[in-house]
Design an enzyme around this catalytic site. Structure first.
Site, mmCIF file in Angstrom:
data_model
loop_
_atom_site.group_PDB
_atom_site.id
_atom_site.type_symbol
_atom_site.label_atom_id
_atom_site.label_comp_id
_atom_site.label_asym_id
_atom_site.label_seq_id
_atom_site.Cartn_x
_atom_site.Cartn_y
_atom_site.Cartn_z
ATOM 1 N N ASN A 17 1.040 -0.548 0.036
ATOM 2 C CA ASN A 17 0.111 0.171 0.141
ATOM 3 C C ASN A 17 0.801 0.885 0.165
ATOM 4 O O ASN A 17 1.537 1.709 0.607
ATOM 5 C CB ASN A 17 -1.015 0.146 1.168
ATOM 6 C CG ASN A 17 -2.081 1.001 1.413
ATOM 7 O OD1 ASN A 17 -1.972 2.062 0.459
ATOM 8 N ND2 ASN A 17 -3.107 1.072 1.869
ATOM 9 N N GLY A 67 -6.088 -2.725 0.161
ATOM 10 C CA GLY A 67 -5.573 -1.475 0.165
ATOM 11 C C GLY A 67 -3.373 -1.588 -1.223
ATOM 12 O O GLY A 67 -3.296 -0.188 -0.672
ATOM 13 N N ASP A 110 -6.093 -13.713 -20.020
ATOM 14 C CA ASP A 110 -6.356 -14.310 -19.182
ATOM 15 C C ASP A 110 -7.635 -15.807 -19.842
ATOM 16 O O ASP A 110 -8.345 -14.894 -21.085
ATOM 17 C CB ASP A 110 -7.732 -13.726 -18.353
ATOM 18 C CG ASP A 110 -8.393 -14.764 -16.810
ATOM 19 O OD1 ASP A 110 -7.149 -14.920 -16.450
ATOM 20 O OD2 ASP A 110 -9.749 -14.030 -17.777
ATOM 21 N N ASP A 166 -1.429 -1.147 -3.850
ATOM 22 C CA ASP A 166 -1.787 -0.439 -5.410
ATOM 23 C C ASP A 166 -0.106 0.324 -5.863
ATOM 24 O O ASP A 166 0.941 -1.093 -6.164
ATOM 25 C CB ASP A 166 -2.113 1.362 -4.436
ATOM 26 C CG ASP A 166 -1.250 1.725 -3.319
ATOM 27 O OD1 ASP A 166 -0.008 1.344 -3.732
ATOM 28 O OD2 ASP A 166 -1.648 2.707 -2.805
ATOM 29 N N GLU A 192 -3.307 -18.109 -20.862
ATOM 30 C CA GLU A 192 -3.537 -18.768 -19.664
ATOM 31 C C GLU A 192 -4.343 -20.314 -20.296
ATOM 32 O O GLU A 192 -6.397 -19.767 -20.799
ATOM 33 C CB GLU A 192 -4.174 -18.220 -18.433
ATOM 34 C CG GLU A 192 -4.574 -19.288 -17.893
ATOM 35 C CD GLU A 192 -6.123 -18.829 -16.905
ATOM 36 O OE1 GLU A 192 -5.740 -18.997 -15.158
ATOM 37 O OE2 GLU A 192 -6.968 -17.981 -16.997
#
Length: 601
Positions: A121, A146, A313, A148, A342
């Site tokens: 964070n 949190g 993905d 980032d 993937e």
């Protein structure tokens, strides 16, 4: 024209574009209340080639010919009853120099995978955002914690110190689901970084900081689905924008139906068009405007954030022919780029089917145009093999040997992404109950066989979440990423002795790998394991490296005459970890659950 009139436009996508692209055709989406009732023209005569209205009156898709090789400002004019009501500027920007020639990641790289919400964070002020549903709650295992972009950027030197040369972060675009939004695979705006992760500018800065360190950025891209709260799911341009059924229908996850010549059509349809989960609507890539939207969005991120690669993905959940077009369009823009898909399959024939120019795809006259796939077969092997002291016919080190014997199926086995774990699998250290020696053996294989190694954040300090306690347990917070964490494992002085042992080994191994072209691009010869000992060589015209892995609990002495074809011109080997010179002419002794990496001389 009254410039004070409030513009009805709510969105323009792409928000801007670039000159000198290979494909000159640009589809611009204009979105706003009843925007389709306007007639649109431009200040540049003759560049609009098509205007498409959809079932929803809130969309106009305007296709233009971007014929310039320099930056340019366009003005779109919106009229009602021949009267100009408002105008909208649109910018064609200059590309970075040599943008089209950018080089993607390859087997000289080591990729570090992290989940941004769980890494660090760096800015407590963006833990919550008024525009997003789910709020910060670090006490909730599956909540927003949190982490980032600033947290990643501040710790790039740590990532580099492990020996990693490339960063793959799970998606960073906005995910506005009411819960479990931290993973960001249910995206609600694919042109916007989630404000709880930071801003678009923060992402560009992350890319620049990586490049300053000689590192690369890989963007996690999702073509198969969005989230329920995506603005185009809330107000779709047309009914066929999203794949739908009379009642909610989930994919059957039987990806084999895509290439099975005996598959029932209904099964194939459910696999491709069924939703991944109830919160992830399935995108209809057979809609040409949807496919164009996804293609342009991916290219826009490459240009805007100066990307070095894409991880795609759930690649084989979407319609294969459309995915092949999507992939080819991106590779046409960037011929030296790399993308890894993937393909969550363990069968080598199926994995190979999805790699570009695969011979197994010829049965369907199919070419995915996808340069790389993820080697899930090797991953599964690395998660079990070092618990097997029995080296019989198909157990122990024979599993690794057998996995690599299928390399003949792949058009480019050296461009496979190899890994021992990721954010969806069991943690490697959980599989081996935090046995450091077994972790070392898995890392040695990962560092020395063909392919592009991918590490998973935290394992290099011994993190070992339990998959059976849920996804959140294998996605725990990195210690030291938050103020007042009792342990800060980002720095040597903050690590426990156990964490130091994991980190120091991992760093030394992969820092060594950085310097070894023979490992990156060399050939391989391996020998059938005997007595649970696996021996293989990586070599080129200038160098040869011998790798010996003893998977027995006890020390073993191994005669070397059997390896003459690789040892004929060598008498000694320098041990990578000890610098000890070892005579390889007659026999080699290796400790229990241990290894040797020998640079032959």
């Amino acid at each position: 024209m009254n410039s004070k009139i409030q513009l009805p436009l709510l969105r323009i996508e792409p928000p801007f574009w670039y000159a000198s692209m290979h494909n000159k055709e640009l589809q611009i989406l204009f979105y706003g209340k009843d925007i389709s009732k306007y007639f649109v023209s431009t200040s540049e005569f003759g560049i609009i080639t098509k205007v498409t209205k959809t079932e929803s009156p809130n969309y106009l898709f305007v296709t233009i010919n971007v014929k310039w090789d320099y930056a340019k400002e366009l003005v779109f004019i919106f009229k009602r009853n021949t009267k100009a009501v408002f105008t909208q500027k649109y910018y064609i920007k200059q590309r970075r120099e040599n943008s089209a020639d950018r080089k993607g990641f390859d087997s000289s790289d080591v990729i570090y995978l992290l989940m941004p919400d769980r890494f660090a964070n760096g800015n407590g002020d963006n833990n919550n955002d008024a525009t997003t549903n789910e709020k910060y709650n670090r006490a909730l295992p599956g909540g927003r914690h949190g982490g980032d972009i600033n947290g990643i950027t501040k710790n790039l030197d740590y990532i580099k110190s492990i020996g990693a040369t490339a960063l793959w972060s799970t998606p960073l675009c906005e995910d506005n689901e009411v819960e479990y939004s931290y993973h960001s695979y249910a995206q609600s705006d694919v042109y916007k970084i989630d404000p709880r992760f930071g801003t678009n500018e923060d992402y560009v800065r992350l890319s620049a900081e990586l490049h300053l360190r000689g590192m690369k950025l890989i963007h996690d891209y999702v073509t198969n689905h969005w989230g329920l709260h995506h603005w185009m799911v809330q107000d779709p341009p047309s009914k066929d924008w999203i794949n739908t059924f009379e009642t909610y229908t989930e994919t059957n996850h039987k990806r084999t139906t895509v290439l099975d010549v005996n598959a029932a059509k209904v099964d194939r349809k459910q696999c491709i068009e069924g939703w991944f989960v109830p919160t992830m609507p399935d995108l209809n890539s057979t809609n040409p405007m949807m496919l164009k939207y996804l293609t342009q969005n991916a290219i826009w991120w490459v240009e805007y954030a100066d990307l070095d690669g894409l991880r795609v993905d759930t690649f084989n959940y979407a319609e294969p022919l459309q995915m092949a077009k999507w992939t080819k369009a991106i590779m046409n823009e960037y011929p030296n780029f790399n993308m890894v898909g993937e393909i969550t399959q363990r069968n080598h024939g199926i994995l190979a089917y999805w790699q570009k120019d695969s011979k197994t795809g010829q049965i369907h006259n199919y070419n995915s145009n996808l340069p790389s796939v993820m080697d899930f077969s090797l991953c599964d092997t690395l998660q079990m093999v070092f618990n097997e002291d029995d080296g019989s016919w198909d157990r122990g080190m024979t599993r690794v040997y057998d996995s690599l014997t299928f390399d003949f199926l792949y058009p480019n086995a050296n461009n496979l992404m190899i890994f021992a774990e990721n954010h969806d699998s069991k943690r490697l250290n959980y599989c081996y109950n935090n046995d450091l020696q077994k972790y070392k053996l898995a890392m040695v294989v990962l560092a020395t066989v063909r392919g592009i190694p991918q590490l998973y954040y935290g394992s290099e300090i011994g993190m070992a979440g339990d998959q059976y306690k849920g996804d959140a347990d294998i996605r725990q917070d990195f210690p030291g990423g938050w103020l007042n964490d009792p342990i800060n494992a980002f720095h040597d002085e903050g690590r426990t002795e156990g964490q130091k042992a994991y980190f120091n080994f991992t760093s030394k191994l992969f820092q060594w790998r950085k310097t070894k072209s023979v490992i990156h691009f060399g050939k391989t010869t391996h020998y059938i394991p005997e007595d649970n000992i696996y021996v293989y060589f990586r070599y080129n015209e200038k160098e040869s490296v011998m790798v010996v892995i003893n998977n027995n609990p006890e020390q073993r002495t191994m005669f070397t005459k059997r390896f003459t074809e690789n040892l004929e011109f060598y008498s000694n080997g320098t041990c990578v970890f000890t610098n000890e010179t070892i005579d390889v002419k007659t026999a080699i002794t290796v400790g229990g659950k241990s290894f040797l990496i020998l640079e032959l001389c």
